[in-house]
Design a protein around this motif. Structure first.
Motif, PDB file in Angstrom:
ATOM      1  N   MET A 124       0.860  -1.185   0.000  1.00 44.85           N
ATOM      2  CA  MET A 124       0.000   0.000   0.000  1.00 44.85           C
ATOM      3  C   MET A 124       0.895   1.233   0.000  1.00 44.85           C
ATOM      4  SD  MET A 124      -2.947   1.437   0.070  1.00 44.85           S
ATOM      5  CE  MET A 124      -3.625   3.041   0.480  1.00 44.85           C
ATOM      6  N   ARG A 125       0.778   2.038  -1.025  1.00 42.68           N
ATOM      7  CA  ARG A 125       1.619   3.234  -1.116  1.00 42.68           C
ATOM      8  C   ARG A 125       1.147   4.318  -0.146  1.00 42.68           C
ATOM      9  NH1 ARG A 125       5.105   3.787  -5.335  1.00 42.68           N
ATOM     10  NH2 ARG A 125       5.072   2.165  -6.929  1.00 42.68           N
ATOM     11  N   CYS A 126       2.085   5.157   0.252  1.00 44.54           N
ATOM     12  CA  CYS A 126       1.772   6.263   1.158  1.00 44.54           C
ATOM     13  C   CYS A 126       0.959   7.316   0.408  1.00 44.54           C
ATOM     14  CB  CYS A 126       3.062   6.878   1.699  1.00 44.54           C
ATOM     15  SG  CYS A 126       2.819   8.376   2.679  1.00 44.54           S
ATOM     16  N   CYS A 127      -0.239   7.597   0.897  1.00 38.64           N
ATOM     17  CA  CYS A 127      -1.126   8.554   0.221  1.00 38.64           C
ATOM     18  C   CYS A 127      -0.550   9.962   0.225  1.00 38.64           C
ATOM     19  CB  CYS A 127      -2.498   8.542   0.893  1.00 38.64           C
ATOM     20  SG  CYS A 127      -3.427   7.022   0.604  1.00 38.64           S
ATOM     21  N   ALA A 128       0.084  10.356   1.322  1.00 39.51           N
ATOM     22  CA  ALA A 128       0.675  11.695   1.376  1.00 39.51           C
ATOM     23  C   ALA A 128       1.804  11.825   0.355  1.00 39.51           C
ATOM     24  CB  ALA A 128       1.184  11.989   2.786  1.00 39.51           C
ATOM     25  N   HIS A 129       2.573  10.741   0.185  1.00 42.68           N
ATOM     26  CA  HIS A 129       3.663  10.766  -0.795  1.00 42.68           C
ATOM     27  C   HIS A 129       3.114  10.840  -2.215  1.00 42.68           C
ATOM     28  CE1 HIS A 129       7.545  10.065  -2.590  1.00 42.68           C
ATOM     29  NE2 HIS A 129       7.125   8.956  -3.171  1.00 42.68           N
ATOM     30  N   ILE A 130       2.022  10.133  -2.482  1.00 42.59           N
ATOM     31  CA  ILE A 130       1.399  10.183  -3.802  1.00 42.59           C
ATOM     32  C   ILE A 130       0.925  11.606  -4.109  1.00 42.59           C
ATOM     33  CG2 ILE A 130      -0.591   9.409  -5.147  1.00 42.59           C
ATOM     34  CD1 ILE A 130      -0.303   6.689  -3.810  1.00 42.59           C
ATOM     35  N   LEU A 131       0.312  12.251  -3.117  1.00 40.03           N
ATOM     36  CA  LEU A 131      -0.117  13.638  -3.311  1.00 40.03           C
ATOM     37  C   LEU A 131       1.076  14.534  -3.621  1.00 40.03           C
ATOM     38  CD1 LEU A 131      -2.818  14.220  -0.546  1.00 40.03           C
ATOM     39  CD2 LEU A 131      -3.161  13.721  -2.956  1.00 40.03           C
ATOM     40  N   ASN A 132       2.189  14.283  -2.953  1.00 38.02           N
ATOM     41  CA  ASN A 132       3.398  15.061  -3.194  1.00 38.02           C
ATOM     42  C   ASN A 132       3.863  14.908  -4.642  1.00 38.02           C
ATOM     43  OD1 ASN A 132       5.765  16.642  -2.385  1.00 38.02           O
ATOM     44  ND2 ASN A 132       6.889  14.724  -2.544  1.00 38.02           N
ATOM     45  N   LEU A 133       3.851  13.658  -5.155  1.00 34.15           N
ATOM     46  CA  LEU A 133       4.267  13.412  -6.532  1.00 34.15           C
ATOM     47  C   LEU A 133       3.319  14.086  -7.520  1.00 34.15           C
ATOM     48  CD1 LEU A 133       5.191   9.614  -6.309  1.00 34.15           C
ATOM     49  CD2 LEU A 133       6.755  11.557  -6.288  1.00 34.15           C
ATOM     50  N   ILE A 134       2.018  14.039  -7.233  1.00 36.65           N
ATOM     51  CA  ILE A 134       1.030  14.643  -8.123  1.00 36.65           C
ATOM     52  C   ILE A 134       1.235  16.147  -8.233  1.00 36.65           C
ATOM     53  CG2 ILE A 134      -1.432  15.147  -8.384  1.00 36.65           C
ATOM     54  CD1 ILE A 134      -2.012  12.422  -7.115  1.00 36.65           C
ATOM     55  N   VAL A 135       1.389  16.810  -7.093  1.00 36.98           N
ATOM     56  CA  VAL A 135       1.515  18.269  -7.095  1.00 36.98           C
ATOM     57  C   VAL A 135       2.842  18.705  -7.709  1.00 36.98           C
ATOM     58  CG1 VAL A 135       1.490  20.343  -5.673  1.00 36.98           C
ATOM     59  CG2 VAL A 135       0.029  18.432  -5.076  1.00 36.98           C
ATOM     60  N   ARG A 136       3.905  17.968  -7.428  1.00 41.80           N
ATOM     61  CA  ARG A 136       5.205  18.335  -7.998  1.00 41.80           C
ATOM     62  C   ARG A 136       5.172  18.279  -9.518  1.00 41.80           C
ATOM     63  NH1 ARG A 136       9.588  14.789  -4.919  1.00 41.80           N
ATOM     64  NH2 ARG A 136      10.789  15.379  -6.778  1.00 41.80           N
ATOM     65  N   ASP A 137       4.502  17.280 -10.068  1.00 46.22           N
ATOM     66  CA  ASP A 137       4.373  17.215 -11.527  1.00 46.22           C
ATOM     67  C   ASP A 137       3.602  18.424 -12.060  1.00 46.22           C
ATOM     68  OD1 ASP A 137       5.691  14.801 -11.621  1.00 46.22           O
ATOM     69  OD2 ASP A 137       4.269  13.898 -13.024  1.00 46.22           O
ATOM     70  N   GLY A 138       2.555  18.822 -11.342  1.00 51.65           N
ATOM     71  CA  GLY A 138       1.777  19.975 -11.764  1.00 51.65           C
ATOM     72  C   GLY A 138       2.561  21.269 -11.684  1.00 51.65           C
ATOM     73  N   LEU A 139       3.371  21.425 -10.632  1.00 49.64           N
ATOM     74  CA  LEU A 139       4.147  22.661 -10.463  1.00 49.64           C
ATOM     75  C   LEU A 139       5.259  22.782 -11.489  1.00 49.64           C
ATOM     76  CD1 LEU A 139       4.429  22.945  -6.566  1.00 49.64           C
ATOM     77  CD2 LEU A 139       2.969  24.251  -8.111  1.00 49.64           C
ATOM     78  N   ASP A 140       5.726  21.637 -12.023  1.00 47.10           N
ATOM     79  CA  ASP A 140       6.750  21.699 -13.070  1.00 47.10           C
ATOM     80  C   ASP A 140       6.226  22.423 -14.309  1.00 47.10           C
ATOM     81  OD1 ASP A 140       8.575  20.372 -11.528  1.00 47.10           O
ATOM     82  OD2 ASP A 140       8.193  18.391 -12.403  1.00 47.10           O
ATOM     83  N   VAL A 141       4.920  22.323 -14.538  1.00 44.69           N
ATOM     84  CA  VAL A 141       4.311  22.958 -15.706  1.00 44.69           C
ATOM     85  C   VAL A 141       4.301  24.475 -15.568  1.00 44.69           C
ATOM     86  CG1 VAL A 141       2.188  23.163 -17.070  1.00 44.69           C
ATOM     87  CG2 VAL A 141       2.886  20.938 -16.167  1.00 44.69           C
ATOM     88  N   ILE A 142       4.051  24.972 -14.360  1.00 45.45           N
ATOM     89  CA  ILE A 142       3.884  26.415 -14.178  1.00 45.45           C
ATOM     90  C   ILE A 142       5.087  27.045 -13.476  1.00 45.45           C
ATOM     91  CG2 ILE A 142       1.382  26.425 -14.218  1.00 45.45           C
ATOM     92  CD1 ILE A 142       3.144  26.369 -10.910  1.00 45.45           C
ATOM     93  N   GLY A 143       6.243  26.382 -13.511  1.00 48.47           N
ATOM     94  CA  GLY A 143       7.424  26.890 -12.818  1.00 48.47           C
ATOM     95  C   GLY A 143       7.800  28.301 -13.205  1.00 48.47           C
ATOM     96  N   ASP A 144       7.793  28.607 -14.526  1.00 54.15           N
ATOM     97  CA  ASP A 144       8.177  29.949 -14.988  1.00 54.15           C
ATOM     98  C   ASP A 144       7.171  31.009 -14.544  1.00 54.15           C
ATOM     99  OD1 ASP A 144      10.336  28.786 -16.194  1.00 54.15           O
ATOM    100  OD2 ASP A 144       9.396  28.619 -18.167  1.00 54.15           O
ATOM    101  N   GLY A 145       5.922  30.616 -14.369  1.00 49.53           N
ATOM    102  CA  GLY A 145       4.888  31.581 -14.018  1.00 49.53           C
ATOM    103  C   GLY A 145       5.056  32.189 -12.644  1.00 49.53           C
TER     104      GLY A 145
END
Length: 442
Positions: free
Chosen positions: A159-180
């Motif tokens: 069972m994967r850590c849910c908090a860690h999964i959320l961290n991975l999800i948000v980090r991927d999203g923030l990579d898109v808007i890094g320059d902004g």
């Protein structure tokens, strides 16, 4: 009883000195307070012990190390007996951390289980240095060696850590808007670089009557919640940054109005992730039954962001949703079981969320049936164990305080309340009768 004379001295009558107990307490003190082993060789400590008890000969650091290992072996044996008697499933969690001074990575392995009195027990069963490379194979070998050493060879479920999964999800999203948000990050870095700049920033804030109760902070790119907190603080100082742009020629990274608008949008979207992460990280209340509805709310929010009309938010949501789908199937089964066992929800919450998440009604029906089958299998497994042991369930109620729900949570749960209040009987006739009986017995 010791008697005190007029000179401030005590006279002791019959007294038995036990050096073994003193050495045990000394070793326990070093472990409890994380003192260095070398303290027993310090002159001041030896002089103190000599004045306190002349009969006690302070041992060397190697002797203290041996005493600590004896305590460890004793506690390990005691814990192994508890685990051997345990008939419930055992949850194993692992955590990697890096020491600040040596830059070495260590793994902590913890076993969690419910004892016969329905109390949650947690035991650290291994704390070990892990040499490079820290690949999945290396970490798996360390974990397996630990489980074999503790004779935990029963069937395991990953069972994967849910908090860690959320961290991975948000980090991927923030990579898109890094320059902004780069100018906002650069602005915070500029004004905290020196004490003089900090004073200038606070002085300008006071002139504009902006509260300085929150200090400017820099984010860590590997921790998405630090980016959220940075944006949350910096947005409050928008007018201060604008004024300083006119007064400080060296300050050339002042954000534009559209960049502030992007920051507000991102901060507003990340709020739901931050509140869920804090909820999952709670230690004073049960969390497993909270995972499923919160994860479902996040997925529904991501689907809504895809149609918000703002391109940067839509790109961020698309990236997050791709990462979400990667882990969704791995975690929704076990989280769904925990929700079914919550007497407030049972299968109703699954029937509410899955049709909203899956566009195909057949997919939603299959997922509900899958989780229902897992519940039946678990119920049958524990029923057989209960009959074999002849032990009935005993339960002690406990109270715990949950964090106050935010607006988004209230909105989703109000929709669920309307769903439950509707004519639900025609849609769900079987509410896991065995599970109902289980709750009634409790």
């Amino acid at each position: 009883m010791p008697k005190k004379d007029t000179g401030g001295k005590f006279s002791v009558g019959t007294y038995t000195f036990n050096e073994e107990i003193v050495r045990k307490y000394l070793a326990s003190m070093i472990v409890l307070h994380e003192y260095p082993l070398s303290m027993v060789e310090h002159f001041g400590f030896r002089r103190f012990m000599s004045s306190l008890q002349p009969l006690f000969k302070v041992v060397s650091r190697n002797s203290v190390k041996n005493d600590i290992m004896k305590i460890y072996e004793f506690e390990k044996t005691k814990t192994m007996r508890i685990i051997e008697k345990n008939t419930s499933k055992i949850a194993i969690t692992t955590d990697m951390w890096t020491s600040s001074n040596q830059k070495k990575r260590y793994m902590a392995i913890t076993a969690h289980f419910i004892d016969e009195t329905w109390k949650l027990q947690s035991r650290i069963i291994r704390f070990i240095y892990v040499s490079c490379p820290h690949t999945a194979e290396v970490l798996c070998d360390v974990l397996v060696d630990c489980l074999m050493d503790w004779f935990i060879d029963r069937s395991l479920l990953h069972m994967r850590c849910c908090a860690h999964i959320l961290n991975l999800i948000v980090r991927d999203g923030l990579d898109v808007i890094g320059d902004g948000i780069e100018n906002i990050r650069s602005s915070a870095a500029f004004w905290v670089a020196t004490p003089k700049r900090c004073e200038k920033f606070e002085e300008t804030a006071h002139l504009l009557k902006v509260s300085t109760s929150r200090k400017l902070v820099l984010d860590c790119k590997t921790r998405w919640n630090s980016t959220y907190k940075m944006l949350k603080v910096d947005i409050c100082y928008k007018d201060v940054f604008t004024r300083l742009k006119q007064r400080k020629p060296l300050y050339k990274s002042a954000p534009k109005e559209e960049e502030w608008e992007i920051a507000r949008d991102i901060c507003d979207k990340l709020k739901v992730f931050n509140s869920v992460t804090e909820l999952f990280s709670g230690t004073e209340y049960p969390t497993v039954n909270l995972y499923f509805p919160k994860i479902c709310e996040i997925k529904m929010s991501l689907k809504e962001w895809l149609c918000c009309g703002k391109s940067i938010i839509e790109r961020m949501a698309m990236r997050m949703l791709d990462k979400f789908e990667k882990y969704w199937f791995q975690i929704n089964g076990i989280m769904g079981v925990a929700t079914v066992l919550d007497p407030r929800y049972k299968l109703r919450l699954l029937h509410f969320y899955f049709p909203l998440i899956y566009t195909n009604g057949e997919d939603a029906k299959k997922e509900i049936e899958r989780i229902q089958d897992i519940c039946y299998n678990l119920l049958n497994e524990y029923s057989l164990k209960s009959k074999a042991s002849g032990v009935g369930a005993s339960y002690q109620s406990s109270t715990s305080s949950l964090p106050s729900p935010d607006e988004s949570e209230t909105d989703h749960m109000s929709k669920y309340d309307k769903f439950v209040a509707s004519d639900f009987k025609g849609n769900v006739k079987n509410e896991l009768e065995d599970t109902d009986t289980y709750h009634e017995e409790l």
